[in-house]
Scaffold this motif. Structure first.
Motif, PDB file in Angstrom:
ATOM      1  N   ALA A 103     -20.403 -17.772  28.184  1.00 19.71           N
ATOM      2  CA  ALA A 103     -19.047 -17.218  28.210  1.00 19.71           C
ATOM      3  C   ALA A 103     -18.681 -16.607  26.862  1.00 19.71           C
ATOM      4  O   ALA A 103     -18.104 -15.514  26.801  1.00 19.71           O
ATOM      5  N   LEU A 104     -19.019 -17.294  25.784  1.00 18.94           N
ATOM      6  CA  LEU A 104     -18.711 -16.764  24.454  1.00 18.94           C
ATOM      7  C   LEU A 104     -19.535 -15.517  24.130  1.00 18.94           C
ATOM      8  O   LEU A 104     -18.996 -14.500  23.705  1.00 18.94           O
ATOM      9  N   SER A 105     -20.836 -15.611  24.334  1.00 18.35           N
ATOM     10  CA  SER A 105     -21.696 -14.486  23.941  1.00 18.35           C
ATOM     11  C   SER A 105     -21.490 -13.261  24.827  1.00 18.35           C
ATOM     12  O   SER A 105     -21.526 -12.133  24.340  1.00 18.35           O
ATOM     13  N   SER A 106     -21.234 -13.454  26.103  1.00 19.23           N
ATOM     14  CA  SER A 106     -21.049 -12.303  26.995  1.00 19.23           C
ATOM     15  C   SER A 106     -19.733 -11.569  26.747  1.00 19.23           C
ATOM     16  O   SER A 106     -19.571 -10.433  27.176  1.00 19.23           O
ATOM     17  N   THR A 107     -18.816 -12.223  26.042  1.00 17.78           N
ATOM     18  CA  THR A 107     -17.541 -11.575  25.720  1.00 17.78           C
ATOM     19  C   THR A 107     -17.481 -11.125  24.262  1.00 17.78           C
ATOM     20  O   THR A 107     -16.411 -10.806  23.750  1.00 17.78           O
ATOM     21  N   GLY A 108     -18.644 -11.123  23.599  1.00 21.93           N
ATOM     22  CA  GLY A 108     -18.717 -10.602  22.238  1.00 21.93           C
ATOM     23  C   GLY A 108     -18.436 -11.600  21.132  1.00 21.93           C
ATOM     24  O   GLY A 108     -18.298 -11.216  19.975  1.00 21.93           O
ATOM     25  N   HIS A 109     -18.359 -12.870  21.443  1.00 23.32           N
ATOM     26  CA  HIS A 109     -18.040 -13.892  20.445  1.00 23.32           C
ATOM     27  C   HIS A 109     -19.300 -14.680  20.071  1.00 23.32           C
ATOM     28  O   HIS A 109     -19.338 -15.903  20.112  1.00 23.32           O
ATOM     29  N   VAL A 110     -20.311 -13.925  19.655  1.00 23.50           N
ATOM     30  CA  VAL A 110     -21.619 -14.503  19.342  1.00 23.50           C
ATOM     31  C   VAL A 110     -21.543 -15.400  18.117  1.00 23.50           C
ATOM     32  O   VAL A 110     -22.150 -16.478  18.092  1.00 23.50           O
ATOM     33  N   GLU A 111     -20.797 -14.995  17.102  1.00 23.21           N
ATOM     34  CA  GLU A 111     -20.666 -15.815  15.889  1.00 23.21           C
ATOM     35  C   GLU A 111     -20.044 -17.173  16.226  1.00 23.21           C
ATOM     36  O   GLU A 111     -20.505 -18.207  15.746  1.00 23.21           O
ATOM     37  N   THR A 112     -19.029 -17.182  17.051  1.00 23.61           N
ATOM     38  CA  THR A 112     -18.412 -18.445  17.466  1.00 23.61           C
ATOM     39  C   THR A 112     -19.412 -19.297  18.242  1.00 23.61           C
ATOM     40  O   THR A 112     -19.482 -20.512  18.048  1.00 23.61           O
ATOM     41  N   ALA A 113     -20.185 -18.657  19.112  1.00 25.30           N
ATOM     42  CA  ALA A 113     -21.197 -19.387  19.886  1.00 25.30           C
ATOM     43  C   ALA A 113     -22.225 -20.028  18.964  1.00 25.30           C
ATOM     44  O   ALA A 113     -22.590 -21.202  19.152  1.00 25.30           O
ATOM     45  N   TYR A 114     -22.696 -19.290  17.964  1.00 24.31           N
ATOM     46  CA  TYR A 114     -23.668 -19.854  17.021  1.00 24.31           C
ATOM     47  C   TYR A 114     -23.075 -21.011  16.231  1.00 24.31           C
ATOM     48  O   TYR A 114     -23.725 -22.035  16.024  1.00 24.31           O
ATOM     49  N   ARG A 115     -21.848 -20.867  15.782  1.00 20.36           N
ATOM     50  CA  ARG A 115     -21.221 -21.959  15.017  1.00 20.36           C
ATOM     51  C   ARG A 115     -21.033 -23.184  15.884  1.00 20.36           C
ATOM     52  O   ARG A 115     -21.199 -24.304  15.408  1.00 20.36           O
TER      53      ARG A 115
END
Length: 192
Positions: A103-115
C-alpha cells in the motif's frame, strides 16, 4: 475490515469464475463486488478520510482496490502520515501487516515503507531478528514482569545483517541433529 475482505473475496470469485468459463457466476460476483465497493465508499469514506482512520483500513482499501482512482493519492498520503506518526512502528495487526508495504510503495511512499521495514524497536519486523529469534525460537526470549516483556541482549549477531552468525547457526544445527540420532544398540537395551 470485514467489508474489505468481502469485497476482495467477491472479486476473487468473479475472476475465478471468468477463468473457468462460468458467465453467470462471473456477472453475479462482479455485481456483488461493485455493490460492496459503493457501500464502502458511501458509509466509510468521508471527506478525504476513511472513518476508522487507522493504518489497517487504508492498507486494505488501497491493496484490495476499494478506492476510486482519485481517492488513491490522499489515502496513500494519509497512510504514510499514520506510519510516520507511529514512529515507523508496525501497528496494523495481523489483518493489515501483509499489505501495508504494498500500500505504501504503490502510492509512492517508498521511503516511509523502507523506514517501517527497517525499524528496530518493538513493535517491528526487525526487533525479533535483533533478539536472536532464529536461534532461540524454542527458548523464552524474555520474561513477563509487571505487564512488560524484558528482552535479553542478543548473543552472537552478524554485524552487517543483524542475524545470527553462521557459526552460531551451525553449532545449533549440529547439536540438535546429534540429539535426534537413533540410539545405538547396547547390551541390556532392546530396540524393539
Amino acid at each position: 475490515m470485514a467489508t474489505a475482505c468481502a469485497y476482495r473475496t467477491a472479486r476473487i470469485v468473479a475472476e475465478t469464475s471468468a477463468i473457468l468459463g462460468y458467465a453467470s457466476e462471473t456477472e453475479e460476483f462482479t455485481q456483488l463486488a461493485a455493490r460492496i465497493k459503493t457501500a464502502f465508499n458511501t458509509v466509510y469514506v468521508d471527506g478525504g478520510r476513511i472513518v476508522s482512520d487507522c493504518p489497517t483500513v487504508y492498507s486494505l482499501a488501497l491493496v484490495f482496490g476499494l478506492l476510486d482512482e482519485e481517492q488513491i493519492d490522499w489515502a496513500g498520503r494519509r497512510l504514510s502520515e499514520l506510519v510516520v506518526a507511529s514512529g515507523h512502528h508496525i501497528s496494523t495487526g495481523f489483518a493489515g501487516t501483509p499489505f501495508i508495504m504494498d500500500a505504501l510503495s504503490s502510492t509512492g511512499h517508498v521511503e516511509t515503507a523502507y523506514r517501517l521495514l527497517l525499524q528496530k524497536e518493538c513493535p517491528s519486523w526487525l526487533q525479533r531478528a535483533l533478539y536472536d529469534a532464529m536461534c532461540d525460537s524454542l527458548a523464552a526470549v524474555g520474561t513477563w514482569a509487571s505487564g512488560h516483556i524484558r528482552m535479553r541482549e542478543p548473543r552472537s549477531v552478524h554485524p552487517l545483517r543483524n542475524v545470527p552468525s553462521a557459526e552460531v547457526a551451525l553449532r545449533a544445527a549440529s547439536s540438535s541433529s546429534a540429539s535426534m540420532e537413533e540410539p545405538s544398540s547396547s547390551p541390556g537395551l532392546s530396540t524393539r
